[in-house]
Write an enzyme that holds these catalytic residues in place. Sequence first.
Site, PDB file in Angstrom:
ATOM      1  N   GLY A  62      -2.674   1.081  20.924  1.00 18.94           N
ATOM      2  CA  GLY A  62      -3.660   0.722  21.945  1.00 18.94           C
ATOM      3  C   GLY A  62      -4.332  -0.581  21.546  1.00 18.94           C
ATOM      4  O   GLY A  62      -4.516  -0.830  20.356  1.00 18.94           O
TER       5      GLY A  62
ATOM      6  N   GLY B 175      -7.624  -3.127  22.943  1.00 13.69           N
ATOM      7  CA  GLY B 175      -8.630  -3.457  23.967  1.00 13.69           C
ATOM      8  C   GLY B 175      -9.237  -4.797  23.596  1.00 13.69           C
ATOM      9  O   GLY B 175      -8.749  -5.480  22.713  1.00 13.69           O
ATOM     10  N   GLY B 176     -10.350  -5.139  24.179  1.00 13.23           N
ATOM     11  CA  GLY B 176     -10.951  -6.446  23.950  1.00 13.23           C
ATOM     12  C   GLY B 176     -11.093  -6.802  22.488  1.00 13.23           C
ATOM     13  O   GLY B 176     -10.403  -7.661  21.954  1.00 13.23           O
ATOM     14  N   PHE B 177     -11.963  -6.070  21.790  1.00 11.26           N
ATOM     15  CA  PHE B 177     -12.289  -6.485  20.415  1.00 11.26           C
ATOM     16  C   PHE B 177     -11.686  -5.524  19.391  1.00 11.26           C
ATOM     17  O   PHE B 177     -12.041  -5.573  18.239  1.00 11.26           O
ATOM     18  CB  PHE B 177     -13.807  -6.505  20.250  1.00 11.26           C
ATOM     19  CG  PHE B 177     -14.468  -5.212  20.681  1.00 11.26           C
ATOM     20  CD1 PHE B 177     -15.084  -5.081  21.928  1.00 11.26           C
ATOM     21  CD2 PHE B 177     -14.442  -4.087  19.858  1.00 11.26           C
ATOM     22  CE1 PHE B 177     -15.643  -3.870  22.340  1.00 11.26           C
ATOM     23  CE2 PHE B 177     -14.999  -2.876  20.257  1.00 11.26           C
ATOM     24  CZ  PHE B 177     -15.612  -2.774  21.500  1.00 11.26           C
ATOM     25  N   ALA B 178     -10.792  -4.657  19.839  1.00  6.51           N
ATOM     26  CA  ALA B 178     -10.273  -3.674  18.891  1.00  6.51           C
ATOM     27  C   ALA B 178      -8.815  -3.394  19.156  1.00  6.51           C
ATOM     28  O   ALA B 178      -8.311  -3.653  20.248  1.00  6.51           O
ATOM     29  CB  ALA B 178     -11.060  -2.371  19.016  1.00  6.51           C
ATOM     30  N   LYS B 179      -8.141  -2.837  18.135  1.00  4.98           N
ATOM     31  CA  LYS B 179      -6.788  -2.323  18.354  1.00  4.98           C
ATOM     32  C   LYS B 179      -6.675  -0.988  17.628  1.00  4.98           C
ATOM     33  O   LYS B 179      -7.410  -0.729  16.669  1.00  4.98           O
ATOM     34  CB  LYS B 179      -5.732  -3.317  17.885  1.00  4.98           C
ATOM     35  CG  LYS B 179      -5.571  -3.457  16.392  1.00  4.98           C
ATOM     36  CD  LYS B 179      -4.297  -4.196  16.011  1.00  4.98           C
ATOM     37  CE  LYS B 179      -4.408  -5.681  16.249  1.00  4.98           C
ATOM     38  NZ  LYS B 179      -3.255  -6.397  15.632  1.00  4.98           N
ATOM     39  N   VAL B 180      -5.790  -0.143  18.100  1.00 10.39           N
ATOM     40  CA  VAL B 180      -5.594   1.169  17.491  1.00 10.39           C
ATOM     41  C   VAL B 180      -4.157   1.271  17.013  1.00 10.39           C
ATOM     42  O   VAL B 180      -3.235   0.991  17.781  1.00 10.39           O
ATOM     43  CB  VAL B 180      -5.903   2.306  18.503  1.00 10.39           C
ATOM     44  CG1 VAL B 180      -5.585   3.664  17.907  1.00 10.39           C
ATOM     45  CG2 VAL B 180      -7.366   2.266  18.937  1.00 10.39           C
TER      46      VAL B 180
ATOM     47  N   LYS C 147      -8.605   2.718  14.271  1.00 14.20           N
ATOM     48  CA  LYS C 147      -9.202   1.758  15.209  1.00 14.20           C
ATOM     49  C   LYS C 147      -9.742   0.605  14.360  1.00 14.20           C
ATOM     50  O   LYS C 147     -10.615   0.808  13.520  1.00 14.20           O
ATOM     51  CB  LYS C 147     -10.335   2.445  15.981  1.00 14.20           C
ATOM     52  CG  LYS C 147     -10.907   1.659  17.137  1.00 14.20           C
ATOM     53  CD  LYS C 147     -11.818   2.582  17.957  1.00 14.20           C
ATOM     54  CE  LYS C 147     -12.668   1.865  18.966  1.00 14.20           C
ATOM     55  NZ  LYS C 147     -13.576   2.788  19.686  1.00 14.20           N
TER      56      LYS C 147
ATOM     57  N   ASP D  82     -20.169   7.140  29.201  1.00 15.31           N
ATOM     58  CA  ASP D  82     -18.954   6.458  29.677  1.00 15.31           C
ATOM     59  C   ASP D  82     -17.838   7.469  29.893  1.00 15.31           C
ATOM     60  O   ASP D  82     -16.697   7.257  29.503  1.00 15.31           O
ATOM     61  CB  ASP D  82     -18.527   5.383  28.663  1.00 15.31           C
ATOM     62  CG  ASP D  82     -17.516   4.402  29.263  1.00 15.31           C
ATOM     63  OD1 ASP D  82     -16.851   3.685  28.498  1.00 15.31           O
ATOM     64  OD2 ASP D  82     -17.374   4.400  30.512  1.00 15.31           O
TER      65      ASP D  82
HETATM   66  C1  LIG Z   1      -1.957   5.787  24.380  1.00 12.60           C
HETATM   67  N1  LIG Z   1      -1.270   6.805  23.610  1.00 12.60           N
HETATM   68  C2  LIG Z   1      -0.044   7.251  23.946  1.00 12.60           C
HETATM   69  C3  LIG Z   1       0.283   8.147  23.060  1.00 12.60           C
HETATM   70 BR1  LIG Z   1       1.897   9.021  23.106  1.00 12.60          BR
HETATM   71  C4  LIG Z   1      -0.733   8.313  22.115  1.00 12.60           C
HETATM   72  C5  LIG Z   1      -1.696   7.445  22.500  1.00 12.60           C
HETATM   73  C6  LIG Z   1      -2.980   7.208  21.825  1.00 12.60           C
HETATM   74  O1  LIG Z   1      -3.555   6.185  22.036  1.00 12.60           O
HETATM   75  N2  LIG Z   1      -3.456   8.176  20.985  1.00 12.60           N
HETATM   76  C7  LIG Z   1      -4.673   8.118  20.282  1.00 12.60           C
HETATM   77  N3  LIG Z   1      -4.955   9.007  19.305  1.00 12.60           N
HETATM   78  N4  LIG Z   1      -6.178   8.733  18.796  1.00 12.60           N
HETATM   79  C8  LIG Z   1      -6.683   7.675  19.455  1.00 12.60           C
HETATM   80  C9  LIG Z   1      -5.765   7.260  20.390  1.00 12.60           C
HETATM   81  C10 LIG Z   1      -6.310   6.116  21.137  1.00 12.60           C
HETATM   82  N5  LIG Z   1      -7.680   5.961  20.611  1.00 12.60           N
HETATM   83  C11 LIG Z   1      -8.618   5.123  21.166  1.00 12.60           C
HETATM   84  O2  LIG Z   1      -9.725   4.964  20.649  1.00 12.60           O
HETATM   85  N6  LIG Z   1      -8.259   4.487  22.317  1.00 12.60           N
HETATM   86  C12 LIG Z   1      -9.244   3.638  23.041  1.00 12.60           C
HETATM   87  C13 LIG Z   1      -8.926   3.702  24.522  1.00 12.60           C
HETATM   88  N7  LIG Z   1     -10.110   3.260  25.309  1.00 12.60           N
HETATM   89  C14 LIG Z   1     -10.057   3.868  26.644  1.00 12.60           C
HETATM   90  C15 LIG Z   1     -10.719   2.888  27.576  1.00 12.60           C
HETATM   91  C16 LIG Z   1     -10.763   1.584  26.849  1.00 12.60           C
HETATM   92  C17 LIG Z   1     -10.086   1.798  25.502  1.00 12.60           C
HETATM   93  C18 LIG Z   1      -9.171   2.219  22.535  1.00 12.60           C
HETATM   94  C19 LIG Z   1     -10.331   1.605  22.108  1.00 12.60           C
HETATM   95  C20 LIG Z   1     -10.295   0.294  21.649  1.00 12.60           C
HETATM   96  C21 LIG Z   1      -9.071  -0.411  21.643  1.00 12.60           C
HETATM   97  C22 LIG Z   1      -7.910   0.231  22.082  1.00 12.60           C
HETATM   98  C23 LIG Z   1      -7.952   1.545  22.536  1.00 12.60           C
HETATM   99  C24 LIG Z   1      -7.890   6.855  19.460  1.00 12.60           C
HETATM  100  C25 LIG Z   1      -8.544   6.415  18.252  1.00 12.60           C
HETATM  101  C26 LIG Z   1      -9.166   7.422  19.086  1.00 12.60           C
END
Ligand SMILES: Cn1cc(Br)cc1C(=O)Nc1[nH]nc2c1CN(C(=O)N[C@H](CN1CCCC1)c1ccccc1)C21CC1
Length: 346
Positions: free
Chosen positions: A19, A21-26, A41, A133
């Site tokens: 994932g 987003g603007g200022f972060a990546k996961v 994150k 949110d």
């Molecule tokens: C998209 N995806 C598809 C599969 Br298969 C697993 C995932 C996945 O992202 N799994 C997942 N596990 N744990 C997390 C995530 C995503 N994730 C996130 O925190 N995802 C958020 C998603 N937000 C929703 C609205 C704006 C951004 C994020 C925040 C900042 C930058 C990128 C992503 C965490 C860490 C908590």
Amino acid sequence: MSSQYPELRGYYHLRETIGSGGFAKVKLAYHALTGEKVAIKIMDKRALGEDLPRVKTEIAAMQELCHQHICKLYQVIETEEKFYMILEYCPEGELFDYIVSKDRLDEEEARIFFRQIVAAVAYIHNSGYAHRDLKPENLLLDEDQNLKLIDFGLCAKPKGGMDNHLLTCCGSPAYAAPELISGKQYLGSEADIWSMGVLLYALLCGYLPFDDEKLSHLYRKIQSGKYEVPEWLSEETIDLLARMLQTDPKRRITISSILEHPWLNHGFNVPVEWASKYKRTLDDDCLTELAVHYGKSRQHMETVVSRWKYDYLTATYFLLLEKKMTGRPVRLLHRPTVSKNTPNPK
Ligand SMILES: Cn1cc(Br)cc1C(=O)Nc1[nH]nc2c1CN(C(=O)N[C@H](CN1CCCC1)c1ccccc1)C21CC1
């Protein structure tokens, strides 16, 4: 790769970005000692700019909130340039994508999800927080199709408790309560109930109750409180939606009345168990495995783990507990999983 993230070397094995987003990546990663998957994150402080306080808000909130329907924070690493939040990995992605893939959910499936959302929000409000949110993009699915709430960057813990009013306008417009967009003082808990109404509508209809390309038109629709009621909604559903999408926050249904609403309990003979399933006391098997691994006494491990420093030990404890709660052996990998860039010890 780990040269880019030296602080993670040996502790986590990084995999692909899941994932951004603007200022972060996961990024997906493996916790070396348990082999468990985690989501890391990564936020760049420079890119964050004035959003930096949001990260501190999110970290503080997630350290206090420990619940089966809230994405678990395991560890926090802060360096000169970056914040790392090591979080629970949810392999099925966002509820948003799940709704899109099914067009809309039938009442039974929506009810199962909504009971979990109500449990999470009841727990958050009871802990003195408001999320602010709530939307399907911030609800992730784990391997058992259970929901986990994420993104507490906009949450609020009003000083002096939940009866104190908030002012900052935030969250996503389509889910924002009328009192929030009119710039009035508002209660975070009441605004969360409105967002849950929009969420329930999105689950059952597959589209939003208030929508418009032009922000000013969207605001007008929200403030009117008028939305289309499709013919497939039952009377009980229509009643619950109307009580949540009540434009007057003082007449809006409360979380405790939602817990008793007939729609939420239809076909269930047990009320929603919203209390946290996490115990206050430390788990004996996990402490013992940690003591064996670190060659310390169990008592010593109990003392150190109880400091909840959200360091690697906190992460290892929680991930061992996760293994126990999902019926797997409470064991640490004595030789952490070798990743391609771990040099062989001489
Ligand atoms: C998209 N995806 C598809 C599969 Br298969 C697993 C995932 C996945 O992202 N799994 C997942 N596990 N744990 C997390 C995530 C995503 N994730 C996130 O925190 N995802 C958020 C998603 N937000 C929703 C609205 C704006 C951004 C994020 C925040 C900042 C930058 C990128 C992503 C965490 C860490 C908590």
